[in-house]
Design an enzyme around this catalytic site. Structure first.
Site, PDB file in Angstrom:
ATOM      1  N   GLU A  98     -35.337  69.219  52.426  1.00  0.00           N
ATOM      2  CA  GLU A  98     -35.456  67.775  52.293  1.00  0.00           C
ATOM      3  C   GLU A  98     -35.253  67.111  53.630  1.00  0.00           C
ATOM      4  O   GLU A  98     -34.519  67.605  54.483  1.00  0.00           O
ATOM      5  CB  GLU A  98     -34.387  67.254  51.342  1.00  0.00           C
ATOM      6  N   CYS A 119     -32.731  61.809  58.642  1.00  0.00           N
ATOM      7  CA  CYS A 119     -31.738  62.868  58.568  1.00  0.00           C
ATOM      8  C   CYS A 119     -32.484  64.195  58.401  1.00  0.00           C
ATOM      9  O   CYS A 119     -33.148  64.429  57.401  1.00  0.00           O
ATOM     10  CB  CYS A 119     -30.817  62.598  57.384  1.00  0.00           C
ATOM     11  N   CYS A 126     -27.061  77.246  54.232  1.00  0.00           N
ATOM     12  CA  CYS A 126     -26.122  77.262  55.359  1.00  0.00           C
ATOM     13  C   CYS A 126     -25.146  78.403  55.162  1.00  0.00           C
ATOM     14  O   CYS A 126     -24.694  78.668  54.053  1.00  0.00           O
ATOM     15  CB  CYS A 126     -25.364  75.938  55.458  1.00  0.00           C
ATOM     16  N   CYS A 130     -18.578  75.655  54.002  1.00  0.00           N
ATOM     17  CA  CYS A 130     -17.501  74.666  53.884  1.00  0.00           C
ATOM     18  C   CYS A 130     -17.309  74.392  52.386  1.00  0.00           C
ATOM     19  O   CYS A 130     -18.280  74.254  51.649  1.00  0.00           O
ATOM     20  CB  CYS A 130     -17.855  73.392  54.640  1.00  0.00           C
ATOM     21  N   CYS A 133     -19.110  71.350  50.507  1.00  0.00           N
ATOM     22  CA  CYS A 133     -20.494  70.993  50.846  1.00  0.00           C
ATOM     23  C   CYS A 133     -21.500  71.726  49.970  1.00  0.00           C
ATOM     24  O   CYS A 133     -21.392  72.935  49.772  1.00  0.00           O
ATOM     25  CB  CYS A 133     -20.743  71.318  52.311  1.00  0.00           C
ATOM     26  N   CYS A 347     -26.464  62.855  53.601  1.00  0.00           N
ATOM     27  CA  CYS A 347     -27.141  64.068  54.032  1.00  0.00           C
ATOM     28  C   CYS A 347     -26.249  65.281  53.851  1.00  0.00           C
ATOM     29  O   CYS A 347     -25.047  65.183  53.854  1.00  0.00           O
ATOM     30  CB  CYS A 347     -27.530  63.934  55.492  1.00  0.00           C
TER      31      CYS A 347
HETATM   32  N1  SAH Z   1     -23.739  71.702  59.491  1.00  0.00           N
HETATM   33  C1  SAH Z   1     -23.604  70.526  60.244  1.00  0.00           C
HETATM   34  C2  SAH Z   1     -24.701  69.559  59.969  1.00  0.00           C
HETATM   35  C3  SAH Z   1     -24.792  69.112  58.519  1.00  0.00           C
HETATM   36  S1  SAH Z   1     -24.233  67.530  58.541  1.00  0.00           S
HETATM   37  C4  SAH Z   1     -22.236  69.915  60.051  1.00  0.00           C
HETATM   38  O1  SAH Z   1     -21.524  70.377  59.179  1.00  0.00           O
HETATM   39  O2  SAH Z   1     -21.882  69.034  60.802  1.00  0.00           O
HETATM   40  C5  SAH Z   1     -23.721  67.221  56.989  1.00  0.00           C
HETATM   41  C6  SAH Z   1     -22.599  66.228  57.060  1.00  0.00           C
HETATM   42  O3  SAH Z   1     -22.336  65.821  55.726  1.00  0.00           O
HETATM   43  C7  SAH Z   1     -21.345  66.899  57.605  1.00  0.00           C
HETATM   44  O4  SAH Z   1     -20.513  66.014  58.309  1.00  0.00           O
HETATM   45  C8  SAH Z   1     -20.707  67.322  56.317  1.00  0.00           C
HETATM   46  O5  SAH Z   1     -19.382  67.611  56.509  1.00  0.00           O
HETATM   47  C9  SAH Z   1     -21.003  66.136  55.425  1.00  0.00           C
HETATM   48  N2  SAH Z   1     -20.874  66.441  53.994  1.00  0.00           N
HETATM   49  C10 SAH Z   1     -21.065  67.606  53.383  1.00  0.00           C
HETATM   50  N3  SAH Z   1     -20.796  67.502  52.064  1.00  0.00           N
HETATM   51  C11 SAH Z   1     -20.425  66.218  51.858  1.00  0.00           C
HETATM   52  C12 SAH Z   1     -20.018  65.485  50.705  1.00  0.00           C
HETATM   53  N4  SAH Z   1     -19.969  66.051  49.522  1.00  0.00           N
HETATM   54  N5  SAH Z   1     -19.684  64.182  50.859  1.00  0.00           N
HETATM   55  C13 SAH Z   1     -19.777  63.591  52.065  1.00  0.00           C
HETATM   56  N6  SAH Z   1     -20.157  64.230  53.178  1.00  0.00           N
HETATM   57  C14 SAH Z   1     -20.473  65.533  53.077  1.00  0.00           C
HETATM   58 FE1  SF4 Z   2     -22.925  74.075  56.537  1.00  0.00          FE
HETATM   59 FE2  SF4 Z   2     -22.272  72.053  54.951  1.00  0.00          FE
HETATM   60 FE3  SF4 Z   2     -20.402  73.198  56.459  1.00  0.00          FE
HETATM   61 FE4  SF4 Z   2     -22.323  71.710  57.636  1.00  0.00          FE
HETATM   62  S1  SF4 Z   2     -20.738  70.975  56.213  1.00  0.00           S
HETATM   63  S2  SF4 Z   2     -21.559  73.736  58.282  1.00  0.00           S
HETATM   64  S3  SF4 Z   2     -24.050  72.148  56.278  1.00  0.00           S
HETATM   65  S4  SF4 Z   2     -21.534  74.188  54.772  1.00  0.00           S
END
Ligand code: SAH
Ligand code: SF4
Length: 365
Positions: A98, A119, A126, A130, A133, A347
């Site tokens: 997406e 975005c 990934c 995390c 996420c 995003c």
């Molecule tokens: N992998 C990279 C780029 C992805 S950015 C990174 O982690 O920075 C995605 C952003 O959205 C990151 O800051 C991540 O921590 C945040 N994110 C992921 N899940 C989320 C959620 N459920 N609510 C709000 N932000 C979230």
């Molecule tokens: Fe991967 Fe989501 Fe962690 Fe970013 S926040 S590194 S997209 S698992």
């Protein structure tokens, strides 16, 4: 079918790569400029070699073999012009990603009204897992190639009829884990013969891959850096971000200092607020110390619930309290409030919903 290594899609190429191919075909190098115009000039942007009218047919056919044009297919566009639009794209091997267009995005960085942010995703899935996420929940499938990253911008501009003037690499995946392809895409997006978007209009978000942060600091591009911090102490951060075991907070802060000194740039810490996990005032105080050393800005993001995960956002009171601890200490901090509640566009958390949508409507091949 596996393709020979010499096959590189057109939208993955730099000008010099294309000139090299033309030299090998004993063709004048001015053709490279003509071809890039067909590919990137906003009046042209053709999606086939046949459309490049000022090239000899034999050359078109030779180049189409080694540099195919393979823009993803736009499967669905959801949302409307004044809100967020999500483009669901099908890649050449059937994988889905997406890309999300956010108009005049106060939710991300500031209030400018002419800002149209895209975005962008960098991988399918990934590997970093995390805990909060959605992108990491199903693991990692593959890197996106440079043309698959560049295509997201081309398709979003085509569908919306608008020029994108801000890019955030905050979609699915960890851009720094796909460093080579990602950097190649950035250079094409930045190039005057390419999309022509200033590096200062691009922000890369990373969960903290220290060696790559240092590599990027040594690059001349003035791209902005956002760190997904989400915890100021190792004990909190390690609980939710496994990457912290490899690159603990102190090491990450050193890499950030290096970046910010090399680029003479303020970086941003992203900090999702998750109830009972990282929202304690002690964590806010430590976060303020981390940010002060670096003169970093902080974006607080109330957690968006993800189906199947137990986490939720703290109450507004707790969010405000956390914010005021930072501000009282002189830190530039904001809370990123979405226009709608739990707007899908946040995003990095879209894939599961999309996969479910695809399954239920039989989009998948
Ligand atoms: N992998 C990279 C780029 C992805 S950015 C990174 O982690 O920075 C995605 C952003 O959205 C990151 O800051 C991540 O921590 C945040 N994110 C992921 N899940 C989320 C959620 N459920 N609510 C709000 N932000 C979230
Ligand atoms: Fe991967 Fe989501 Fe962690 Fe970013 S926040 S590194 S997209 S698992």
């Amino acid at each position: 079918m596996t393709q020979p290594a010499t096959i590189r899609p057109l939208h993955s190429l730099g000008m010099d790569d294309l000139e090299e191919s033309l030299n090998a075909l004993v063709q004048p190098s001015y053709r490279a400029k003509q071809i890039m115009e067909w590919a990137y000039d906003r009046e042209k942007r053709v999606d086939s070699w046949e459309s490049m009218k000022n090239l000899p047919a034999s050359l078109r056919s030779a180049l189409s073999e080694i540099h195919p044009i393979r823009l993803p297919e736009v499967v669905t566009v959801s949302g409307s012009q004044d809100t967020t639009r999500k483009l669901l794209l099908r890649l050449h091997d059937g994988e889905f990603i997406e890309t999300v267009l956010i108009p005049a995005s106060p939710a991300l960085y500031g209030e400018e009204s002419d800002r149209r942010t895209l975005c962008v995703s960098s991988q399918v899935g990934c590997a970093y897992g995390c805990k909060f996420c959605a992108s990491g929940l199903d693991g990692w499938k593959r890197h996106l190639s440079a043309d698959e990253i560049v295509s997201q911008v081309l398709l979003a501009e085509k569908i919306s009829g608008e020029r994108i003037n801000n890019l955030v690499f905050m979609g699915m995946g960890e851009p720094m884990a796909n460093y080579k392809n990602w950097l190649q895409a950035v250079s094409i997006l930045n190039a005057p013969w390419g999309v022509g978007l200033g590096a200062r209009k691009m922000t890369v978000s990373t969960s903290g891959l220290v060696p790559r942060i240092r590599d990027l600091a040594d690059q001349p591009l003035q791209i902005r850096l956002a760190i997904s911090l989400h915890g100021a102490s190792d004990s909190v951060r390690s609980q939710i971000m496994p990457v912290n075991q490899k690159y603990p907070v102190a090491e990450l802060m050193e890499a950030c200092t290096y970046y910010s000194e090399r680029k003479k740039q303020m970086i941003t810490f992203e900090y999702i607020l998750i109830e009972g996990v990282n929202d304690a005032s002690s964590e806010a105080k430590l976060l303020a110390e981390r940010a002060r050393g670096l003169r970093a800005k902080i974006n607080l993001i109330p957690y968006n619930t993800v189906e199947g995960l137990p986490w939720k956002r703290p109450s507004e009171e707790v969010q405000e309290e956390f914010l005021s601890i930072l501000r009282d200490r002189g830190i530039a901090a904001t809370i990123r409030r979405e226009k709608g509640h739990d707007i899908d566009a946040a995003c990095g958390q879209l894939r599961r919903r999309v996969s479910a949508e695809i399954e239920s409507s039989n989009f998948a091949a």
